[in-house]
Design a protein around this motif. Structure first.
Motif, mmCIF file in Angstrom:
data_model
loop_
_atom_site.group_PDB
_atom_site.id
_atom_site.type_symbol
_atom_site.label_atom_id
_atom_site.label_comp_id
_atom_site.label_asym_id
_atom_site.label_seq_id
_atom_site.Cartn_x
_atom_site.Cartn_y
_atom_site.Cartn_z
ATOM 1 N N VAL A 185 -50.834 -34.513 43.630
ATOM 2 C CA VAL A 185 -51.292 -35.200 44.840
ATOM 3 C C VAL A 185 -52.195 -36.362 44.459
ATOM 4 C CG1 VAL A 185 -52.627 -34.959 46.961
ATOM 5 C CG2 VAL A 185 -51.067 -33.144 46.248
ATOM 6 N N PHE A 186 -53.116 -36.136 43.510
ATOM 7 C CA PHE A 186 -54.016 -37.205 43.090
ATOM 8 C C PHE A 186 -53.250 -38.335 42.422
ATOM 9 C CE2 PHE A 186 -57.281 -33.708 42.940
ATOM 10 C CZ PHE A 186 -57.921 -34.119 44.089
ATOM 11 N N ALA A 187 -52.284 -38.000 41.565
ATOM 12 C CA ALA A 187 -51.490 -39.025 40.891
ATOM 13 C C ALA A 187 -50.719 -39.859 41.902
ATOM 14 C CB ALA A 187 -50.547 -38.384 39.877
ATOM 15 N N GLN A 188 -50.148 -39.211 42.907
ATOM 16 C CA GLN A 188 -49.402 -39.939 43.930
ATOM 17 C C GLN A 188 -50.333 -40.863 44.699
ATOM 18 O OE1 GLN A 188 -47.065 -37.554 46.599
ATOM 19 N NE2 GLN A 188 -46.536 -39.291 47.852
ATOM 20 N N THR A 189 -51.497 -40.364 45.062
ATOM 21 C CA THR A 189 -52.475 -41.169 45.783
ATOM 22 C C THR A 189 -52.908 -42.364 44.932
ATOM 23 O OG1 THR A 189 -53.252 -39.227 46.972
ATOM 24 C CG2 THR A 189 -54.727 -41.119 46.930
ATOM 25 N N ASP A 190 -53.144 -42.120 43.635
ATOM 26 C CA ASP A 190 -53.532 -43.194 42.727
ATOM 27 C C ASP A 190 -52.417 -44.225 42.592
ATOM 28 O OD1 ASP A 190 -55.930 -41.903 42.315
ATOM 29 O OD2 ASP A 190 -55.383 -41.112 40.340
ATOM 30 N N ALA A 191 -51.179 -43.770 42.506
ATOM 31 C CA ALA A 191 -50.039 -44.680 42.359
ATOM 32 C C ALA A 191 -49.871 -45.541 43.603
ATOM 33 C CB ALA A 191 -48.768 -43.887 42.070
ATOM 34 N N VAL A 192 -50.005 -44.956 44.771
ATOM 35 C CA VAL A 192 -49.890 -45.723 46.020
ATOM 36 C C VAL A 192 -51.003 -46.765 46.085
ATOM 37 C CG1 VAL A 192 -50.024 -45.597 48.536
ATOM 38 C CG2 VAL A 192 -48.683 -43.906 47.281
ATOM 39 N N VAL A 196 -44.289 -45.878 37.244
ATOM 40 C CA VAL A 196 -42.923 -45.460 36.921
ATOM 41 C C VAL A 196 -42.716 -43.992 37.276
ATOM 42 C CG1 VAL A 196 -41.296 -45.063 35.023
ATOM 43 C CG2 VAL A 196 -42.513 -47.236 35.186
ATOM 44 N N ASP A 197 -43.661 -43.142 36.911
ATOM 45 C CA ASP A 197 -43.536 -41.714 37.242
ATOM 46 C C ASP A 197 -43.479 -41.507 38.751
ATOM 47 O OD1 ASP A 197 -43.511 -41.041 34.560
ATOM 48 O OD2 ASP A 197 -45.605 -40.384 34.520
ATOM 49 N N TRP A 198 -44.279 -42.258 39.479
ATOM 50 C CA TRP A 198 -44.298 -42.158 40.940
ATOM 51 C C TRP A 198 -42.957 -42.608 41.522
ATOM 52 C CZ3 TRP A 198 -45.210 -46.596 44.414
ATOM 53 C CH2 TRP A 198 -45.318 -46.217 45.756
ATOM 54 N N ILE A 199 -42.461 -43.742 41.038
ATOM 55 C CA ILE A 199 -41.175 -44.252 41.543
ATOM 56 C C ILE A 199 -40.053 -43.256 41.266
ATOM 57 C CG2 ILE A 199 -39.421 -46.041 41.233
ATOM 58 C CD1 ILE A 199 -41.847 -47.976 40.631
ATOM 59 N N LEU A 200 -39.996 -42.741 40.037
ATOM 60 C CA LEU A 200 -38.926 -41.806 39.682
ATOM 61 C C LEU A 200 -39.039 -40.475 40.406
ATOM 62 C CD1 LEU A 200 -38.575 -42.575 35.881
ATOM 63 C CD2 LEU A 200 -36.992 -43.206 37.723
#
Length: 111
Positions: free
Chosen positions: A16-23, A99-103
């Motif tokens: 969840v944190f990684a997704q929030t950071d990526a956005v 890239v991880d978020w997009i994939l």
């Protein structure tokens, strides 16, 4: 067993944190000014279409990282008119986060 369960519970929020950071990073670097999560055009792909195209490709992380770092044009059609600029100001870890978020994007549900 308790340790492994506790370890898994501690790691669960990282996604969840990684997704929030990526956005937040995608907004900060204006990626979302051209790309959309789910609205695909022939010259500017949505993140869902990118994920769909490269899902399962073992070279995808390296290829997409290279595209973000150095830019490109003409990959998605548009007669080469659409240019993705190079993002030389992003660190390798920021690029990998994007890239991880997009994939990780799921396909859009059928209408």
């Amino acid at each position: 067993m308790f340790r492994s369960v506790l370890f898994c519970l501690c790691l669960a929020p990282l996604g969840v944190f990684a997704q929030t950071d990526a956005v937040a990073l995608a907004k900060e670097k204006a990626c979302l000014g051209c790309h959309s999560i789910d609205q695909h055009t022939m010259s500017v792909p949505s993140y869902q279409k990118i994920a769909e195209k490269y899902r399962g490709d073992p070279a995808a992380v390296e290829y997409l990282s290279e595209k973000i770092r150095n830019g490109g044009k003409g990959v998605w059609g548009g007669g080469g008119r659409s240019l993705m600029p190079a993002f030389l100001n992003l660190s390798q870890s920021e690029i990998r986060l994007l890239v991880d978020w997009i994939l990780s994007m799921k396909e859009a549900p059928a209408s």
